[in-house]
Design a protein around this motif. Structure first.
Motif, PDB file in Angstrom:
ATOM      1  N   ILE A   1      -4.649  -9.951   8.179  1.00 46.03           N
ATOM      2  CA  ILE A   1      -5.593  -8.851   8.216  1.00 46.03           C
ATOM      3  C   ILE A   1      -4.954  -7.669   8.672  1.00 46.03           C
ATOM      4  O   ILE A   1      -4.950  -6.421   8.311  1.00 46.03           O
ATOM      5  N   HIS A   2      -4.152  -7.691   9.600  1.00 50.62           N
ATOM      6  CA  HIS A   2      -3.640  -6.694  10.501  1.00 50.62           C
ATOM      7  C   HIS A   2      -2.354  -6.079   9.789  1.00 50.62           C
ATOM      8  O   HIS A   2      -2.223  -4.744   9.502  1.00 50.62           O
ATOM      9  N   GLN A   3      -1.772  -6.692   8.808  1.00 50.12           N
ATOM     10  CA  GLN A   3      -0.771  -6.115   7.983  1.00 50.12           C
ATOM     11  C   GLN A   3      -1.002  -5.447   6.486  1.00 50.12           C
ATOM     12  O   GLN A   3      -0.270  -4.912   5.895  1.00 50.12           O
ATOM     13  N   GLN A   4      -2.436  -5.985   6.263  1.00 49.36           N
ATOM     14  CA  GLN A   4      -2.892  -5.162   5.028  1.00 49.36           C
ATOM     15  C   GLN A   4      -2.526  -3.829   4.765  1.00 49.36           C
ATOM     16  O   GLN A   4      -2.784  -2.950   5.556  1.00 49.36           O
ATOM     17  N   SER A   5      -1.998  -3.589   3.577  1.00 48.22           N
ATOM     18  CA  SER A   5      -1.549  -2.190   3.122  1.00 48.22           C
ATOM     19  C   SER A   5      -0.745  -1.464   4.088  1.00 48.22           C
ATOM     20  O   SER A   5      -0.706  -0.351   4.132  1.00 48.22           O
ATOM     21  N   LYS A   6      -0.103  -2.098   5.028  1.00 50.47           N
ATOM     22  CA  LYS A   6       0.768  -1.303   6.051  1.00 50.47           C
ATOM     23  C   LYS A   6       2.195  -1.540   5.532  1.00 50.47           C
ATOM     24  O   LYS A   6       2.683  -2.497   5.298  1.00 50.47           O
ATOM     25  N   ASN A   7       2.981  -0.338   5.643  1.00 47.37           N
ATOM     26  CA  ASN A   7       4.422  -0.251   5.402  1.00 47.37           C
ATOM     27  C   ASN A   7       5.347  -0.105   6.626  1.00 47.37           C
ATOM     28  O   ASN A   7       6.483   0.080   6.749  1.00 47.37           O
ATOM     29  N   THR A   8       4.748  -0.633   7.703  1.00 44.66           N
ATOM     30  CA  THR A   8       5.310  -0.863   8.963  1.00 44.66           C
ATOM     31  C   THR A   8       5.006  -2.400   9.670  1.00 44.66           C
ATOM     32  O   THR A   8       3.995  -2.751   9.189  1.00 44.66           O
ATOM     33  N   GLN A   9       5.905  -2.734  10.375  1.00 42.05           N
ATOM     34  CA  GLN A   9       5.800  -3.941  11.155  1.00 42.05           C
ATOM     35  C   GLN A   9       4.459  -3.975  12.006  1.00 42.05           C
ATOM     36  O   GLN A   9       4.539  -3.401  12.994  1.00 42.05           O
TER      37      GLN A   9
END
Length: 219
Positions: free
Chosen positions: A95-103
């Motif tokens: 959920i946290h990483q969804q659609s994110k381009n950073t770690q």
């Protein structure tokens, strides 16, 4: 006043180090795949996001994603505490990483739950933490039911995602494992509260921003 005898860790439980290392390695691999837009990890993360509310083990594909190479998988009718902690942590990470381009999985205690939420609540060292965030964090710390803990964590992870604040999911898995042991639960709550009480450092212009966090020497 009555006291209870602390229960020992189950003999088949992975050590905290093994559990944290497994979850951290998996989160690192998945986030690398997401950032580089690899089809496999992107699909795995989407499936994991849909699985947080499902019973652990109900989807064999999700189980395989999370537990390939897991230190211990006992032959029992229900998931072990370690398996449950890993399952929930990895699904929250998805959920946290969804659609994110950073770690969004960060390594080390500077990215533990209490410090991450304090960073979310604090706009500067002189500012009071946001009352609404404090209230949400307090709800996690004081929750008496494990499902309630996960419910509040899901809400906070969504806010961390919006603000692009990483969280160490290996450490979170350790915390969730220990929370399930009544003899360890108060220690988890104390650790969360202590970490939240540490005011995050805000680098000042013209100063060396590479100097270590003074708290980190005790980690």
């Amino acid at each position: 006043m009555t006291t209870s005898t602390p229960e020992p860790a189950p003999p088949d439980a992975p050590s905290q180090t093994e559990l944290a290392a497994h979850v951290a390695k998996l989160a690192g691999r998945l986030q690398h795949g997401a950032i580089t837009n690899l089809a496999g990890p992107v699909a795995d993360l989407a499936r994991l996001r849909r699985s947080l509310d499902a019973a652990a083990g109900s989807d064999p594909v999700v189980w395989r994603i999370i537990f390939a190479g897991f230190p211990e998988q006992p032959d029992e009718p229900l998931p072990s505490r370690g398996e449950y902690a890993a399952y929930l942590s990895v699904c929250l990470f998805a959920i946290h990483q969804q659609s994110k381009n950073t770690q969004m999985h960060g390594g080390g205690r500077t990215h533990c739950l209490g410090r991450a939420i304090r960073q979310l609540a604090q706009s500067g060292t002189d500012a009071e933490p946001d009352g609404a965030i404090v209230k949400r964090f307090n709800a996690v710390v004081t929750a008496d039911d494990f499902n309630e803990v996960i419910h509040h964590l899901r809400s906070l992870v969504g806010l961390l995602r919006v603000s692009s604040i990483p969280l160490d999911y290996g450490l979170l898995a350790d915390d969730l494992y220990q929370w399930q042991l009544s003899s360890k639960r108060s220690g988890v709550r104390l650790r969360w509260s202590r970490d939240f009480s540490r005011v995050p450092r805000v680098p000042k212009t013209g100063l060396n921003t590479d100097s270590p966090d003074p708290d980190s020497t005790n980690d």
